[in-house]
Design a protein around this motif. Structure first.
Motif, PDB file in Angstrom:
ATOM      1  N   ALA A  29       0.771  -1.175  -0.124  1.00 26.73           N
ATOM      2  CA  ALA A  29      -0.305  -0.295  -0.732  1.00 26.73           C
ATOM      3  C   ALA A  29       0.746   1.225   0.400  1.00 26.73           C
ATOM      4  O   ALA A  29       0.812   2.121  -1.045  1.00 26.73           O
ATOM      5  CB  ALA A  29      -0.532  -0.380   1.417  1.00 26.73           C
ATOM      6  N   GLN A  30       1.932   1.560   0.950  1.00 23.20           N
ATOM      7  CA  GLN A  30       3.267   2.213   0.861  1.00 23.20           C
ATOM      8  C   GLN A  30       3.002   2.371  -0.213  1.00 23.20           C
ATOM      9  O   GLN A  30       3.538   3.842  -0.980  1.00 23.20           O
ATOM     10  CB  GLN A  30       3.528   2.184   1.969  1.00 23.20           C
ATOM     11  CG  GLN A  30       3.331   2.592   3.052  1.00 23.20           C
ATOM     12  CD  GLN A  30       4.494   1.482   4.426  1.00 23.20           C
ATOM     13  OE1 GLN A  30       5.669   0.763   4.414  1.00 23.20           O
ATOM     14  NE2 GLN A  30       3.546   2.077   5.787  1.00 23.20           N
ATOM     15  N   ALA A  31       3.652   1.787  -1.346  1.00 16.65           N
ATOM     16  CA  ALA A  31       4.280   1.609  -2.780  1.00 16.65           C
ATOM     17  C   ALA A  31       3.182   1.955  -3.781  1.00 16.65           C
ATOM     18  O   ALA A  31       3.400   3.077  -4.238  1.00 16.65           O
ATOM     19  CB  ALA A  31       4.812   0.712  -3.415  1.00 16.65           C
ATOM     20  N   VAL A  32       2.062   2.088  -3.764  1.00 22.35           N
ATOM     21  CA  VAL A  32       1.097   3.032  -4.459  1.00 22.35           C
ATOM     22  C   VAL A  32       0.688   3.598  -3.897  1.00 22.35           C
ATOM     23  O   VAL A  32       0.446   5.140  -4.943  1.00 22.35           O
ATOM     24  CB  VAL A  32      -0.329   1.323  -3.662  1.00 22.35           C
ATOM     25  CG1 VAL A  32      -1.741   2.871  -4.345  1.00 22.35           C
ATOM     26  CG2 VAL A  32      -0.111   0.574  -4.540  1.00 22.35           C
ATOM     27  N   VAL A  33       0.350   4.660  -2.719  1.00 21.42           N
ATOM     28  CA  VAL A  33       1.052   6.036  -2.120  1.00 21.42           C
ATOM     29  C   VAL A  33       2.352   6.721  -2.675  1.00 21.42           C
ATOM     30  O   VAL A  33       1.617   7.601  -3.450  1.00 21.42           O
ATOM     31  CB  VAL A  33       1.142   5.576  -0.624  1.00 21.42           C
ATOM     32  CG1 VAL A  33       0.732   7.651  -0.188  1.00 21.42           C
ATOM     33  CG2 VAL A  33      -1.075   5.649  -0.127  1.00 21.42           C
ATOM     34  N   GLU A  34       3.201   6.204  -2.740  1.00 19.66           N
ATOM     35  CA  GLU A  34       4.387   6.660  -3.362  1.00 19.66           C
ATOM     36  C   GLU A  34       4.126   6.550  -4.870  1.00 19.66           C
ATOM     37  O   GLU A  34       5.045   8.014  -5.238  1.00 19.66           O
ATOM     38  CB  GLU A  34       5.746   5.411  -3.064  1.00 19.66           C
ATOM     39  CG  GLU A  34       6.701   6.097  -3.252  1.00 19.66           C
ATOM     40  CD  GLU A  34       8.269   5.485  -3.241  1.00 19.66           C
ATOM     41  OE1 GLU A  34       9.100   6.100  -3.391  1.00 19.66           O
ATOM     42  OE2 GLU A  34       8.395   4.337  -2.211  1.00 19.66           O
ATOM     43  N   LEU A  35       3.359   6.238  -5.406  1.00 15.60           N
ATOM     44  CA  LEU A  35       3.453   6.205  -7.006  1.00 15.60           C
ATOM     45  C   LEU A  35       2.143   7.928  -7.222  1.00 15.60           C
ATOM     46  O   LEU A  35       2.264   7.453  -8.176  1.00 15.60           O
ATOM     47  CB  LEU A  35       3.162   5.762  -7.571  1.00 15.60           C
ATOM     48  CG  LEU A  35       3.669   5.383  -8.958  1.00 15.60           C
ATOM     49  CD1 LEU A  35       3.886   5.419  -9.320  1.00 15.60           C
ATOM     50  CD2 LEU A  35       2.193   3.610  -9.221  1.00 15.60           C
ATOM     51  N   GLY A  36       1.866   8.192  -6.492  1.00 16.06           N
ATOM     52  CA  GLY A  36       0.874   9.145  -6.737  1.00 16.06           C
ATOM     53  C   GLY A  36      -0.593   8.463  -6.537  1.00 16.06           C
ATOM     54  O   GLY A  36      -1.556   9.044  -6.493  1.00 16.06           O
ATOM     55  N   ALA A  37      -0.806   7.412  -6.259  1.00 12.97           N
ATOM     56  CA  ALA A  37      -2.741   5.962  -7.046  1.00 12.97           C
ATOM     57  C   ALA A  37      -2.469   6.472  -5.391  1.00 12.97           C
ATOM     58  O   ALA A  37      -1.984   6.256  -4.579  1.00 12.97           O
ATOM     59  CB  ALA A  37      -1.736   4.835  -7.346  1.00 12.97           C
ATOM     60  N   VAL A  38      -3.971   5.660  -5.634  1.00 15.29           N
ATOM     61  CA  VAL A  38      -4.388   5.228  -4.249  1.00 15.29           C
ATOM     62  C   VAL A  38      -5.370   3.481  -3.500  1.00 15.29           C
ATOM     63  O   VAL A  38      -5.050   3.579  -4.681  1.00 15.29           O
ATOM     64  CB  VAL A  38      -6.438   5.906  -4.502  1.00 15.29           C
ATOM     65  CG1 VAL A  38      -7.209   5.769  -3.068  1.00 15.29           C
ATOM     66  CG2 VAL A  38      -5.494   7.091  -5.026  1.00 15.29           C
ATOM     67  N   PRO A  39      -4.078   2.889  -3.080  1.00 12.65           N
ATOM     68  CA  PRO A  39      -4.858   2.028  -2.433  1.00 12.65           C
ATOM     69  C   PRO A  39      -6.161   1.946  -1.785  1.00 12.65           C
ATOM     70  O   PRO A  39      -6.759   2.763  -1.052  1.00 12.65           O
ATOM     71  CB  PRO A  39      -3.980   1.645  -1.813  1.00 12.65           C
ATOM     72  CG  PRO A  39      -3.479   3.504  -1.120  1.00 12.65           C
ATOM     73  CD  PRO A  39      -3.417   4.150  -1.892  1.00 12.65           C
ATOM     74  N   VAL A  40      -6.455   0.423  -2.217  1.00  6.28           N
ATOM     75  CA  VAL A  40      -8.322   0.199  -2.246  1.00  6.28           C
ATOM     76  C   VAL A  40      -8.454  -1.753  -1.337  1.00  6.28           C
ATOM     77  O   VAL A  40      -7.551  -2.247  -1.836  1.00  6.28           O
ATOM     78  CB  VAL A  40      -9.010   0.241  -3.375  1.00  6.28           C
ATOM     79  CG1 VAL A  40     -10.609  -0.084  -2.402  1.00  6.28           C
ATOM     80  CG2 VAL A  40      -8.792   1.883  -4.075  1.00  6.28           C
ATOM     81  N   PHE A  41      -8.761  -1.117  -0.261  1.00  9.35           N
ATOM     82  CA  PHE A  41      -8.356  -2.627   0.577  1.00  9.35           C
ATOM     83  C   PHE A  41      -9.616  -3.543   0.331  1.00  9.35           C
ATOM     84  O   PHE A  41     -10.649  -2.802   0.673  1.00  9.35           O
ATOM     85  CB  PHE A  41      -8.218  -2.092   2.466  1.00  9.35           C
ATOM     86  CG  PHE A  41      -6.761  -0.706   2.625  1.00  9.35           C
ATOM     87  CD1 PHE A  41      -5.570  -1.783   2.500  1.00  9.35           C
ATOM     88  CD2 PHE A  41      -6.745  -0.025   3.010  1.00  9.35           C
ATOM     89  CE1 PHE A  41      -4.216  -1.101   2.360  1.00  9.35           C
ATOM     90  CE2 PHE A  41      -5.508   1.142   3.121  1.00  9.35           C
ATOM     91  CZ  PHE A  41      -5.121   0.554   2.847  1.00  9.35           C
ATOM     92  N   ALA A  42      -9.163  -4.346   0.136  1.00  7.40           N
ATOM     93  CA  ALA A  42      -9.692  -5.630  -0.223  1.00  7.40           C
ATOM     94  C   ALA A  42      -9.786  -6.692   0.739  1.00  7.40           C
ATOM     95  O   ALA A  42      -8.838  -6.735   1.669  1.00  7.40           O
ATOM     96  CB  ALA A  42      -9.910  -6.388  -1.451  1.00  7.40           C
ATOM     97  N   ASP A  43     -10.905  -7.205   1.229  1.00  9.54           N
ATOM     98  CA  ASP A  43     -10.641  -8.726   2.326  1.00  9.54           C
ATOM     99  C   ASP A  43     -10.306  -9.467   2.426  1.00  9.54           C
ATOM    100  O   ASP A  43     -10.124  -9.514   1.013  1.00  9.54           O
ATOM    101  CB  ASP A  43     -12.535  -8.084   3.417  1.00  9.54           C
ATOM    102  CG  ASP A  43     -12.359  -8.834   4.378  1.00  9.54           C
ATOM    103  OD1 ASP A  43     -11.482  -8.659   5.120  1.00  9.54           O
ATOM    104  OD2 ASP A  43     -13.285  -9.096   4.940  1.00  9.54           O
TER     105      ASP A  43
END
Length: 225
Positions: A29-43
């Motif tokens: 998730a941190q890598a997604v944020v670093e890229l400027g994208a948005v992490p969407v959490f799934a169960d």
């Protein structure tokens, strides 16, 4: 290349949404944020602790570009179903592996795990799965969730068993990644899971002693009235 490089080379851009696991793997998730994208959490699936394909499908929106799958505790995720979801929605499906074990070590771990599967009582042993390398042997402690799991763990450690909770919190509660999300299987997994020590260097006798220590604590596992 790393997760950021993998996402970038796959075409994920700032503003895109990327479906990621909510159980463990904060670095994804941190890598997604670093890229400027948005992490969407799934169960997660309650047996494998990997992404639940149905939860992935529910998390998809018009902005979703990719889903990142993580094999958990040495057990492979259900890639066939997740890839089917990806194809249905036109998503990239990327895989991040946890640190693995050598094949010869995995075979010894499987032997120890098979013994524990047949001997442990009072805890829920890992669901069997083809290709499971048992990078961690993770049981679930029933009862009142975290209070019972933590009491069980303290009692085991007092007996010399170096057990620990494998995941401390859902990723959506990690500082810098907080979202107003509640995913029930992830919450239960965080509260109930306990990783028992399991490595190729353990003797059968040490595995037997660990099983005996766990089984002797059965009284701690009764749900409170």
């Amino acid at each position: 290349m790393g997760t950021v490089g993998t996402l970038r080379s796959a075409g994920v851009r700032a503003g895109d949404e990327v479906v990621v696991p909510a159980f463990g793997s904060a670095e994804v998730a941190q890598a997604v944020v670093e890229l400027g994208a948005v992490p969407v959490f799934a169960d997660v699936d309650g047996d494998s602790y990997c992404l639940d394909p149905a939860a992935v499908a529910d998390a998809v929106s018009s902005r979703t570009a990719a889903v990142v799958v993580v094999h958990r505790f040495g057990r492979p995720a259900d890639m066939a179903w997740i890839r089917e979801v990806g194809q249905r929605h036109g998503l990239l499906v990327l895989v991040e592996d946890e640190p693995g074990v050598r094949p010869e070590e995995a075979e010894l771990r499987r032997e120890h795990a098979g013994y524990l599967d047949g001997r442990l009582t009072g805890v829920r042993t890992p669901a069997p799965a083809s290709g499971h390398a048992y990078e961690k042997y993770v049981v679930r402690v029933p009862g009142n969730g975290r209070p019972d799991r933590d009491a069980f763990a303290r009692a085991l450690r007092a007996k010399g068993v170096a057990c620990r909770a494998p995941v401390q919190a859902p990723v959506y509660r990690v500082p810098g990644l907080r979202q107003d999300v509640f995913l029930p299987e992830t919450e239960r997994a965080v509260d109930e899971t306990l990783a028992l020590p399991l490595d190729a260097g353990m003797t059968r006798r040490s595995v037997q002693r660990m099983a005996g220590a766990c089984n002797a604590l059965g009284g701690l596992l009764q749900p409170a009235l």
